[in-house]
Design an enzyme around this catalytic site. Structure first.
Site, mmCIF file in Angstrom:
data_model
loop_
_atom_site.group_PDB
_atom_site.id
_atom_site.type_symbol
_atom_site.label_atom_id
_atom_site.label_comp_id
_atom_site.label_asym_id
_atom_site.label_seq_id
_atom_site.Cartn_x
_atom_site.Cartn_y
_atom_site.Cartn_z
ATOM 1 N N THR A 12 -58.414 -30.218 17.742
ATOM 2 C CA THR A 12 -59.680 -29.572 17.374
ATOM 3 C C THR A 12 -59.508 -29.012 15.967
ATOM 4 O O THR A 12 -58.683 -28.119 15.772
ATOM 5 C CB THR A 12 -59.975 -28.407 18.351
ATOM 6 O OG1 THR A 12 -60.058 -28.956 19.670
ATOM 7 C CG2 THR A 12 -61.281 -27.719 18.028
ATOM 8 N N ALA A 254 -51.058 -17.755 18.394
ATOM 9 C CA ALA A 254 -52.450 -18.107 18.121
ATOM 10 C C ALA A 254 -52.481 -19.239 17.114
ATOM 11 O O ALA A 254 -51.584 -19.395 16.290
ATOM 12 C CB ALA A 254 -53.191 -16.904 17.561
ATOM 13 N N LYS A 255 -53.547 -20.034 17.227
ATOM 14 C CA LYS A 255 -53.706 -21.159 16.312
ATOM 15 C C LYS A 255 -53.693 -20.671 14.861
ATOM 16 O O LYS A 255 -53.209 -21.317 13.965
ATOM 17 C CB LYS A 255 -55.045 -21.817 16.613
ATOM 18 C CG LYS A 255 -55.200 -23.172 16.025
ATOM 19 C CD LYS A 255 -56.556 -23.705 16.406
ATOM 20 C CE LYS A 255 -56.430 -25.104 16.930
ATOM 21 N NZ LYS A 255 -57.681 -25.640 17.410
ATOM 22 N N ARG A 256 -54.260 -19.495 14.663
ATOM 23 C CA ARG A 256 -54.366 -19.004 13.296
ATOM 24 C C ARG A 256 -53.164 -18.180 12.853
ATOM 25 O O ARG A 256 -53.182 -17.594 11.792
ATOM 26 C CB ARG A 256 -55.659 -18.195 13.143
ATOM 27 C CG ARG A 256 -56.822 -19.079 12.763
ATOM 28 C CD ARG A 256 -58.138 -18.343 12.802
ATOM 29 N NE ARG A 256 -59.129 -19.121 13.492
ATOM 30 C CZ ARG A 256 -59.230 -19.196 14.814
ATOM 31 N NH1 ARG A 256 -58.419 -18.490 15.578
ATOM 32 N NH2 ARG A 256 -60.124 -19.959 15.383
#
Ligand code: GLU
Length: 285
Positions: A12, A254-256
């Protein structure tokens, strides 16, 4: 390539690829290779507000850098093109139509505040996933004659009390109870975009995926998706849920968390095999 195994990578593009995703994708690639099968890459970019083409480009480049190769995808084409969900509207609409014909989905006009109010009941557990309150369901038969989703949310009516079971290739037998572990879930949004659950099932079916390898954060989604396969009269793929990569504090990355994006690690001089296998604390240090 003749084994019949078909796996997939489904990034994504809402941010840079992070370590956890990279390790899950590498596992997916390894399982496809060990099975002598094919691997496809599909971009899950339905969230138009958050997905960006530059993150898609970065994800493909990072995946190649860690050594992964795929036989079908937005950059290489293939028999099931397009491989970007934002371009696959007709597949999703056809799936909505098939689900509507089963009578198992219904238009839902309840607002977030309706749901929040109903959930404020004393039995609601704080950290459990919120369950759509059954008293807010539309009556059976609602939406039966709809010819398009229109500007409504649509939900799947789950069989309350039924245990959904599946075998996970990495974790063994799994069981989740409909109506207790998860409730009526969205299949379509009022803004005309299918939900993640519908889009993934529609695509995994259309693309002939035989095994889904993804993170363990999606175990509950698998139970929901099994109900969608059943409603569609289709056989579900096999499942393998990879362990989540945890930071030294035991919390999910987290992705970020930019420090642990594949890109950042690469810039700091780590090699692909270290990014894929070194203990997290070493990479963090
Ligand atoms: N697109 C999802 C993600 O990047 C994965 C969905 C799936 O594998 O089913 O987290």
């Amino acid at each position: 390539m003749g084994s019949g195994y078909r796996g997939r990578l489904a990034p994504t593009p809402t941010g840079l690829l992070h370590l956890g995703h990279a390790r899950t994708f590498a596992l997916a690639a390894r399982r496809a290779e060990q099975a002598g099968g094919a691997l496809l890459l599909r971009i899950e970019d339905l969230d138009a507000a958050r997905c960006r083409p530059e993150f898609e480009d970065a994800a493909l480049e990072d995946l190649r850098w860690i050594g992964l190769r795929w036989q079908e995808g937005p950059d290489v084409g293939g028999p099931h093109a397009p491989y970007r969900q934002s371009e696959r509207g007709p597949v999703f609409l056809a799936t909505w139509e098939r689900l509507r014909a089963t009578g198992l989905i219904y238009p839902c006009d309840k607002s977030r505040s309706d749901v929040a109010r109903a959930l404020a009941a004393p039995h609601a557990e704080d950290d459990a996933e919120p369950i759509f309150p059954p008293e807010l369901r539309a009556p059976v038969g609602a939406g039966r004659d709809a010819t398009s989703p229109g500007a409504s949310n649509w939900r799947f009516r789950v069989p309350d009390g039924e245990t959904v079971r599946f075998e996970d290739a990495l974790r063994g037998p799994q069981a989740f109870v409909a109506g207790r572990d998860f409730g009526d879930f969205l299949v379509w949004r009022r803004d005309g975009v299918p939900s993640y659950e519908l889009a993934v099932v529609a695509d995994d079916l259309a693309m002939g995926v035989t095994e889904v390898v993804r993170g363990a954060d999606l175990l509950l989604s698998t139970a929901r998706q099994i109900l969608l396969y059943r409603a569609l009269g289709a056989t579900a793929p096999a499942w393998a849920h990879a362990p989540l990569v945890l930071g030294s504090d035991g919390r999910r990355l987290a992705k970020r968390s930019a420090g642990l994006s594949v890109r950042e690690l690469r810039q700091r001089g780590w090699a692909p095999e270290e990014v894929l296998a070194a203990p997290i604390d070493r990479l963090l240090g």
